[in-house]
Enzyme design. Structure first.
Site, PDB file in Angstrom:
ATOM      1  N   ASP A  79      35.209 -13.338 -37.726  1.00 33.65           N
ATOM      2  CA  ASP A  79      34.207 -13.466 -36.333  1.00 33.65           C
ATOM      3  C   ASP A  79      33.490 -15.065 -36.561  1.00 33.65           C
ATOM      4  OD1 ASP A  79      32.511 -12.530 -38.510  1.00 33.65           O
ATOM      5  OD2 ASP A  79      30.982 -12.231 -37.149  1.00 33.65           O
ATOM      6  N   GLU A  88      30.598 -10.347 -39.831  1.00 38.35           N
ATOM      7  CA  GLU A  88      29.844 -10.827 -40.808  1.00 38.35           C
ATOM      8  C   GLU A  88      28.525 -11.631 -40.029  1.00 38.35           C
ATOM      9  OE1 GLU A  88      28.478 -13.725 -44.141  1.00 38.35           O
ATOM     10  OE2 GLU A  88      29.247 -14.019 -42.068  1.00 38.35           O
TER      11      GLU A  88
HETATM   12 ZN   LIG Z   1      30.500 -17.232 -42.898  1.00 35.45          ZN
END
Ligand SMILES: [Zn+2]
Length: 424
Positions: free
Chosen positions: A95, A190
């Site tokens: 992401d 994340e």
């Molecule tokens: Zn990162």
């Protein structure tokens, strides 16, 4: 500094990965995978599946085993060992940050950077200058990848994905190279702190692991913040303002008082650096009847983090004491912990990465991360996971850039790590 200490041999070897790394990053960066903290789904955005499914296909194609896309949106795979040794995990997140436009990324490569200002085709007012970013000045002659000026690049962390994919492809196509079993994980979300599902440590099945999510060449990081989240709810007394005398209690005034009483000239992100923690107000919503204030608390040490929580509670209590008719609650919950607490008990994974860097003539440096990584959570959950550099710079904004040759060094470290692990 590492530049001229790199041996001819290792440069030549790393040089063979430049075009593959460039091709992978350019291709991955163009795929929109932005995560969204406000979405309750897992992964937070449907678009991340585009990249996750592509990685499943590519891993299968290059001969990785056990390739799976888990129900929590992580791609897992095995590179079977050709030698004894601990099972080593390699992680990167797919992401990109929600903080800046990530739709329509148009990566471009500047071959043989001339050391001057870099301008952006889609935003003429934007300039990336080596005077503002001395690290860029060191990259004269490198191939630099940027976006076009309207979006972030997403080298954070598609550089990590490209590095791991390139290393894995190399090992699978050269089965004579000794290395222990490697477990690969590409995680979603994340950037919004939801990259590590509770099932991931068991599913990964690694003795220890590395995230490739760091910045400058040489960075081997094993310290992150410890992080708590505080939610303060102020409930006032709501009544028609026409008949409110001596009755109405306005939640907006009370939450303002809390904000005014919290430190502003110290202990905020904008007034701290190095090893100092902070209290950061991230969101305030509501109305006269009820307000919700959200804060993030950060410190490298647990006593420092607890002191910040105690201070927030104390401020809430004081404002509550001044207005007993209101109701003020303060809920503090843990987010992640400094991975050093676990890693310092056994520095083997950190030392292995440092030795891998040194074997390529790269001097390792360990700077505490003023944030967290997937490794912070993983380490706490029993899989020691330091963070390794990728080369990414100016992340989460339109200036974001990376050197292909820096990525090649990270790929070299990844391969050296695998080789060294086999001999332990
Ligand atoms: Zn990162």
């Amino acid at each position: 500094m590492p530049e001229d200490s790199v041996t001819e041999d290792s440069l030549h070897e790393a040089g063979t990965f430049d075009r593959e790394l460039e091709e992978r990053l350019v291709r991955y960066a163009a795929i929109d995978t932005q995560s969204d903290a406000d979405s309750p789904s897992q992964p937070s955005t449907e678009i991340q599946f585009g990249m996750l499914k592509l990685l499943v296909d590519e891993l299968t194609e290059i001969g990785a085993e056990d390739v799976t896309l888990t129900d929590y949106g992580a791609v897992l795979a095995t590179v079977p060992g050709t030698a004894e040794g601990p099972t080593v995990g390699l992680l990167a997140h797919v992401d990109t940050a929600p903080q800046y436009n990530a739709t329509g990324v148009k990566p471009r490569v500047i071959r043989g950077y001339n050391g001057g200002d870099i301008t952006y085709p889609d935003n003429p007012s934007l300039v990336l200058s080596p005077e503002d970013f001395p690290y860029l000045a060191e990259k004269r002659g490198h191939d630099i990848i940027t976006a076009s000026g309207r979006t972030l690049l997403g080298a954070d962390d598609k550089a990590g994905v490209a590095i791991i994919m390139t290393a894995v492809r190399h090992l699978l196509s050269n089965p004579g190279i000794p290395h222990p079993t490697l477990r690969i994980a590409f995680t979603p979300d994340e950037e919004i702190g939801r990259g590590v599902d509770e099932k991931l440590p068991a599913d990964l099945g690694a003795d220890f692991a590395y995230t490739f999510d760091g910045a400058k060449v040489g960075e081997i990081e094993y310290e992150s913040f410890s992080a708590d989240f505080a939610e303060i709810t102020v409930t006032g007394v709501s009544i028609h303002p026409g008949t409110a005398k001596d009755k109405l209690v306005n939640a907006i005034h009370l939450v303002s008082k809390i904000m005014q009483t919290l430190p502003q000239a110290t202990m905020t992100p904008e007034t701290t650096d190095d090893r100092d923690g902070f209290i950061h107000a991230v969101e305030m919503t509501g109305d006269a009847a009820q307000m919700v204030l959200r804060l993030i608390l950060r410190d490298f040490e647990m006593d420092g983090l607890e002191a910040k929580g105690a201070l927030v509670r104390q401020v809430c209590d004081a404002v509550q004491a001044g207005e007993p008719r209101a109701s003020i609650t303060c809920e503090i919950r843990p987010q992640y912990r400094n991975m050093r607490y676990w890693l310092e008990k056994d520095m083997t994974p950190v030392e292995l990465a440092r030795d891998a860097a040194r074997s390529l003539g790269i001097e390792p440096v360990s700077v505490p991360i003023r944030g967290g990584t997937d490794g912070s959570r993983l380490t706490e959950m029993g899989v020691p996971t330091p963070n390794v550099f990728t080369g990414m710079q100016c992340i989460h904004g339109p200036l974001e850039w990376i050197s292909v040759q820096d990525m090649a060094k990270a790929t070299g470290v990844c391969l050296a790590l695998a080789a060294l692990a086999a001999s332990r």
